[in-house]
Design a protein around this motif. Structure first.
Motif, mmCIF file in Angstrom:
data_model
loop_
_atom_site.group_PDB
_atom_site.id
_atom_site.type_symbol
_atom_site.label_atom_id
_atom_site.label_comp_id
_atom_site.label_asym_id
_atom_site.label_seq_id
_atom_site.Cartn_x
_atom_site.Cartn_y
_atom_site.Cartn_z
ATOM 1 N N THR A 191 70.385 -18.810 -6.776
ATOM 2 C CA THR A 191 69.534 -19.252 -5.674
ATOM 3 C C THR A 191 68.731 -20.489 -6.063
ATOM 4 O O THR A 191 68.625 -21.440 -5.280
ATOM 5 N N THR A 192 68.200 -20.505 -7.273
ATOM 6 C CA THR A 192 67.496 -21.685 -7.788
ATOM 7 C C THR A 192 68.421 -22.895 -7.748
ATOM 8 O O THR A 192 68.028 -23.995 -7.347
ATOM 9 N N THR A 193 69.674 -22.669 -8.162
ATOM 10 C CA THR A 193 70.659 -23.749 -8.192
ATOM 11 C C THR A 193 71.015 -24.207 -6.782
ATOM 12 O O THR A 193 71.046 -25.412 -6.502
ATOM 13 N N THR A 194 71.251 -23.253 -5.884
ATOM 14 C CA THR A 194 71.585 -23.616 -4.508
ATOM 15 C C THR A 194 70.473 -24.466 -3.894
ATOM 16 O O THR A 194 70.742 -25.512 -3.281
ATOM 17 N N ALA A 195 69.224 -24.023 -4.082
ATOM 18 C CA ALA A 195 68.088 -24.742 -3.498
ATOM 19 C C ALA A 195 68.012 -26.167 -4.045
ATOM 20 O O ALA A 195 67.826 -27.129 -3.290
ATOM 21 N N SER A 196 68.175 -26.307 -5.350
ATOM 22 C CA SER A 196 68.037 -27.639 -5.944
ATOM 23 C C SER A 196 69.216 -28.545 -5.619
ATOM 24 O O SER A 196 69.028 -29.729 -5.350
ATOM 25 N N LEU A 197 70.428 -28.003 -5.633
ATOM 26 C CA LEU A 197 71.583 -28.841 -5.302
ATOM 27 C C LEU A 197 71.508 -29.283 -3.840
ATOM 28 O O LEU A 197 71.769 -30.450 -3.521
ATOM 29 N N ALA A 198 71.122 -28.358 -2.951
ATOM 30 C CA ALA A 198 71.026 -28.708 -1.534
ATOM 31 C C ALA A 198 69.979 -29.816 -1.346
ATOM 32 O O ALA A 198 70.232 -30.808 -0.660
ATOM 33 N N ALA A 199 68.815 -29.651 -1.978
ATOM 34 C CA ALA A 199 67.768 -30.668 -1.858
ATOM 35 C C ALA A 199 68.235 -31.987 -2.470
ATOM 36 O O ALA A 199 67.944 -33.064 -1.946
ATOM 37 N N GLY A 200 68.981 -31.905 -3.571
ATOM 38 C CA GLY A 200 69.482 -33.110 -4.235
ATOM 39 C C GLY A 200 70.491 -33.865 -3.378
ATOM 40 O O GLY A 200 70.434 -35.095 -3.279
ATOM 41 N N GLN B 283 55.831 -21.823 -5.842
ATOM 42 C CA GLN B 283 55.290 -22.574 -4.703
ATOM 43 C C GLN B 283 56.300 -22.796 -3.591
ATOM 44 O O GLN B 283 55.983 -23.397 -2.575
ATOM 45 N N GLY B 284 57.530 -22.340 -3.799
ATOM 46 C CA GLY B 284 58.542 -22.546 -2.776
ATOM 47 C C GLY B 284 59.069 -23.964 -2.725
ATOM 48 O O GLY B 284 59.407 -24.478 -1.666
ATOM 49 N N THR B 285 59.164 -24.592 -3.883
ATOM 50 C CA THR B 285 59.702 -25.953 -3.964
ATOM 51 C C THR B 285 60.971 -25.944 -4.803
ATOM 52 O O THR B 285 60.950 -25.444 -5.931
ATOM 53 N N PRO B 286 62.075 -26.488 -4.301
ATOM 54 C CA PRO B 286 63.250 -26.618 -5.177
ATOM 55 C C PRO B 286 62.866 -27.467 -6.391
ATOM 56 O O PRO B 286 62.246 -28.517 -6.234
ATOM 57 N N VAL B 287 63.220 -27.011 -7.582
ATOM 58 C CA VAL B 287 62.711 -27.653 -8.799
ATOM 59 C C VAL B 287 63.160 -29.110 -8.906
ATOM 60 O O VAL B 287 62.491 -29.936 -9.526
ATOM 61 N N ILE B 288 64.251 -29.450 -8.246
ATOM 62 C CA ILE B 288 64.748 -30.832 -8.302
ATOM 63 C C ILE B 288 63.745 -31.796 -7.663
ATOM 64 O O ILE B 288 63.768 -32.996 -7.944
ATOM 65 N N LEU B 289 62.844 -31.283 -6.818
ATOM 66 C CA LEU B 289 61.851 -32.136 -6.173
ATOM 67 C C LEU B 289 60.607 -32.343 -7.033
ATOM 68 O O LEU B 289 59.656 -32.995 -6.622
ATOM 69 N N ASP B 290 60.599 -31.751 -8.237
ATOM 70 C CA ASP B 290 59.513 -31.969 -9.208
ATOM 71 C C ASP B 290 60.040 -33.011 -10.193
ATOM 72 O O ASP B 290 60.606 -32.682 -11.229
ATOM 73 N N PRO B 291 59.900 -34.300 -9.841
ATOM 74 C CA PRO B 291 60.716 -35.341 -10.464
ATOM 75 C C PRO B 291 60.491 -35.511 -11.963
ATOM 76 O O PRO B 291 61.346 -36.047 -12.661
ATOM 77 N N ASN B 292 59.353 -35.046 -12.457
ATOM 78 C CA ASN B 292 59.092 -35.226 -13.879
ATOM 79 C C ASN B 292 59.546 -34.050 -14.722
ATOM 80 O O ASN B 292 59.339 -34.027 -15.925
#
Lengths: 276, 101
Positions: free
Chosen positions: A18-27, A223-232
């Motif tokens: 799920t973590t991966t799906t969220a981040s890939l989708a956001a990416g 926080q409900g943020t895909p980790v890919i959106l935490d750019p640092n």
């Protein structure tokens, strides 16, 4: 471009589907692709929580399959990325709420709506739910932890991908990619953890990269943020690389070795900056 | 590096566990009442939400449904907070009270 359906699957639970799906989708959405992430875990939805849209769920995948709601009504548009949508799973206890024809109609409609990427977040296991999530996939991303049970389950899932999907029925090979999550180069170096090379040798599929074990993953899921959106964050760098490789770029792999770097390079490396 | 970037660099991670707990409390409470099937309220709330969602974006916790006893009568109270329709407009709230014996 033609709609590409990708299943994110693993067999074993808790490895980071799920973590991966969220981040890939956001990416993908960040890159300008119109993207929807579908939660196939009927009864135990969580993608909504990881993507921070849990308070906006009105209809779900089962409502759409049963034609109680339209896709437009059920899809939740992300507030951060206008190209990103989430289709949540239902909380019903009825395991047979989804069927192949119903899911097929949803996929066809997403193609009509000109989506570039449809990411299917599979439930754990290899039963009906997991098979439905993979049935219409054009490509698969197999999420594996460097851990014996996870690697074995991934091998089982690869067998299913080659047998129980529409592509398999049509006699076409499924293109499966490996993503190794929660990787620690230090522990692999010390011989405490399977090395990526070992996992690749065992599973023998193209390699998208590793996502290093990272504090940022929990920090962002809280926080409900895909980790890919935490750019640092290191995880965001790793997921962004994985997407580029999926899209065909040939990049050197990061997070695989424990090379000692100088003080300044460590100070300014993305993996060490921890922005909130 | 801008001042802001330096600030971010030295800042300790904020306490996101509290954010997680708040989000979970809200969603878990809602799902418990929905599965406990105590009367028609959860279904009513869900259906009201679906009707409102046809016309506007809405958060589930912006629709409040409750029943209170007042003397001999039961009072069904429905409160809907509508999101901001356009920039500059103020939040509007619809409150309806139905009373039946």
């Amino acid at each position: 471009m033609a709609t590409k359906v990708i299943v994110v699957t693993s067999g074993k639970g808790g490895v980071g589907k799920t973590t991966t799906t969220a981040s890939l989708a956001a990416g993908f959405a960040q890159k300008g692709f119109k993207t929807v992430a579908i939660d196939f875990d009927v009864g135990l939805r969580n993608l909504d929580l990881i993507m921070g849209v849990e308070r906006r769920v009105v209809y779900d995948l089962v409502n759409v399959v049963k034609q109680e709601a339209t896709l437009r009504q059920a899809m939740i548009r992300d507030k951060r990325l206008e190209n990103l949508f989430v289709l949540p799973a239902s909380q019903t206890r009825d395991k047979d709420a989804l069927d192949v024809q119903g899911v097929g109609r949803v996929i066809e409609e997403l193609k009509d709506l000109a989506f570039d990427y449809v990411l299917c977040d599979s439930p754990a296991g290899i039963e009906k739910g997991a098979q439905l999530a993979m049935y219409y996939a054009d490509e698969a991303i197999v999420v594996t932890n460097p851990e014996v049970s996870s690697v074995r389950d991934s091998d089982r899932v690869l067998g299913l991908l080659d047998a129980k999907t529409r592509k398999a029925e049509l006699g076409v090979a499924m293109k499966s990619h490996l993503l190794v999550t929660r990787y620690s180069a230090e522990r692999a170096q010390r011989g405490e953890m399977l090395k990526v090379e070992d996992i690749l040798e065992l599973l023998g599929i193209p390699f998208l990269g590793v996502i290093p074990e990272s504090k940022a993953v929990l920090h962002n899921s809280n926080q409900g943020t895909p980790v890919i959106l935490d750019p640092n964050s290191d995880a965001a760098v790793a997921y962004t690389d994985a997407i580029k490789r999926f899209l065909g770029e040939d990049l050197p792999h990061r997070f695989l070795s424990t090379e000692k770097r100088g003080f300044l390079s460590r100070l300014f490396s993305p993996s060490n900056v921890y922005a909130g | 590096m801008s001042n802001n970037a330096w600030f971010k660099f030295w800042k300790k991670p904020e306490n996101t566990a509290q954010v997680a707990k708040d989000r979970l409390q809200m969603i878990v409470a809602r799902e418990r009442t929905a599965t406990a099937a105590s009367g028609f309220l959860p279904a009513l709330q869900q259906e009201l939400l679906q009707v409102i969602a046809k016309y506007d974006r809405v958060d589930l916790d912006h629709v409040q449904v409750s029943i209170d006893r007042r003397g001999e009568a039961e009072v069904l109270e429905l409160s809907v907070m509508l999101p901001e329709a356009s920039p500059g407009s103020t939040r509007s709230s619809v409150r309806t009270t139905l009373q039946y014996a």
